[in-house]
Enzyme design. Sequence first.
Site, mmCIF file in Angstrom:
data_model
loop_
_atom_site.group_PDB
_atom_site.id
_atom_site.type_symbol
_atom_site.label_atom_id
_atom_site.label_comp_id
_atom_site.label_asym_id
_atom_site.label_seq_id
_atom_site.Cartn_x
_atom_site.Cartn_y
_atom_site.Cartn_z
ATOM 1 N N GLU A 173 0.868 -1.176 0.000
ATOM 2 C CA GLU A 173 0.000 0.000 0.000
ATOM 3 C C GLU A 173 0.904 1.225 0.000
ATOM 4 O O GLU A 173 1.744 1.382 0.894
ATOM 5 C CB GLU A 173 -0.935 -0.013 1.213
ATOM 6 C CG GLU A 173 -1.955 -1.143 1.179
ATOM 7 C CD GLU A 173 -2.848 -1.152 -0.054
ATOM 8 O OE1 GLU A 173 -2.976 -0.088 -0.703
ATOM 9 O OE2 GLU A 173 -3.401 -2.210 -0.375
ATOM 10 N N CYS B 130 -1.405 8.962 3.828
ATOM 11 C CA CYS B 130 -1.435 8.531 2.431
ATOM 12 C C CYS B 130 -2.778 8.814 1.786
ATOM 13 O O CYS B 130 -2.881 8.896 0.559
ATOM 14 C CB CYS B 130 -1.082 7.059 2.320
ATOM 15 S SG CYS B 130 -2.125 5.967 3.294
ATOM 16 N N GLU C 127 3.233 13.436 -4.878
ATOM 17 C CA GLU C 127 2.858 13.381 -3.469
ATOM 18 C C GLU C 127 3.777 14.287 -2.652
ATOM 19 O O GLU C 127 4.996 14.151 -2.688
ATOM 20 C CB GLU C 127 2.948 11.950 -2.951
ATOM 21 C CG GLU C 127 2.423 11.793 -1.542
ATOM 22 C CD GLU C 127 2.393 10.356 -1.080
ATOM 23 O OE1 GLU C 127 1.418 9.972 -0.399
ATOM 24 O OE2 GLU C 127 3.339 9.601 -1.396
#
Length: 482
Positions: free
Chosen positions: A250, A284, A383
Amino acid sequence: MTETRANYVNGEWVSSETGETIDVENPANPSEVVARYQQSSAADAAEAVDAAVDAQDDWATTPGPERGRILREAGTILQERKEELTDSLVAEEGKARPEAAGEVQRAIDIFHYFATKAADLGGTTKSPSGRRKNLYIRQEPVGVAALVTPWNYPIAIPVWKLAPALAAGNTVVLKPASQAPGVVLDVAEALDEAGLPDGVLNVVTGPGSTVGNEFIENEGTDAVSFTGSSHVGEMVYEQATDAGKRVQTELGGKNPTLVTDSADPAEAADIVATGAFGTTGQSCTGCSRAIVHEDVYDDFVAELVDRAESIDVGPGNDHEMGPQASESELEGTLDYIEIAKDEGATLAAGGGRPEGEAVEEGYYVEPTVFTDVESDMRIAQEEVFGPVVAVLKVSDFEEGLAVTNDVDYGLSASVVTDDHTEANRFVDEAEAGVVKVNEKTTGLELHVPFGGFKRSSSETWREQGDAGLDFYTIEKTVYDNY
């Protein structure tokens, strides 16, 4: 005197063979060393794997209800120590206290949830095609699970990997993030006190390049679960699959909230601000893109800027938003702020280090809002992992959907709308593993699957709920002609 904490291997608290330690600093006050941990080697990691291999058969044959009893007792022990664990999270990771307490409670709830699930594991029975026959499917543990976990949720994420692994009868080797490993060792203490047999859980601190690498490549491990950046996770996936392991990753996100023309700008700003600035943007699933219809754009921006500027930044024990977890995380966020300026985005709020006596020493950054952002800018594509949100203007719902999906990531996405058709289309067409309507991108229920699309996940196995158990079990079909 600063406490030096040991690894947990084969039911014993042991020092690394290197004799070296890692200092963990308080991100709100970097001159304060919170604790020291073992700077472990590949040999230390291999010893932990050996212990897990030796313990695997006995643990696999332990009845599910007994495994569940141990998990439940561990959760109860953590509940009794919730204040202490919350203190540790605030000191090591920097979270605001309410967020830290919520994360600890999440870990407790996960233990209790999978304690119940352990009693239900076993398999299913099917009707055979002939007489005097049994046909059934057994669920069996995969074997030894190697868990490599991140610093941003340093107790919740390790526990949501660990609890289903143990419930299913696997033994575990776990490498926590070096920035905040203390709460994982606290979890090991709780499981030890709850009666977990020696070798079933082994926790080794140290660098990913040595400890993590050994866990992934050691022939004694059968499955690898990793949470972290997409760049590292993709290397882990390749490394683990080359070694023949079952693997689950993940990874990162560039999560959008689409605000349509039917949305209330104030309500939408509340949703975006909570998703973008909560946990100092170090989630996240955090909202890093607000994609806003031109008819409500100006009102939305004004509301969002107001919320950003009203957030109280300082040490987590008594402020609304704490520091970033490390100097490198802070520098990365500040670098992206400069990149956004250079690309032509307009700085509407924040953009620097806050001022004041309470924030002089720590790794603090202001909640930051950029407007006039185009979808091809790096601030809209990469990100950031800090409290920075890029606001993009769109002319209609179709364009909003296109911009929503115009990234390499697909972890979480939300829409704010009063139009039922738009909501349903967003659910159908958003390329994300988690889709929300009139909610923030952050926040997960523990009993439903979690995972992403595209570069946000290996797209192999989901975490949490029944899906979390699937990764840690393998099916055996039995034909019994009696």
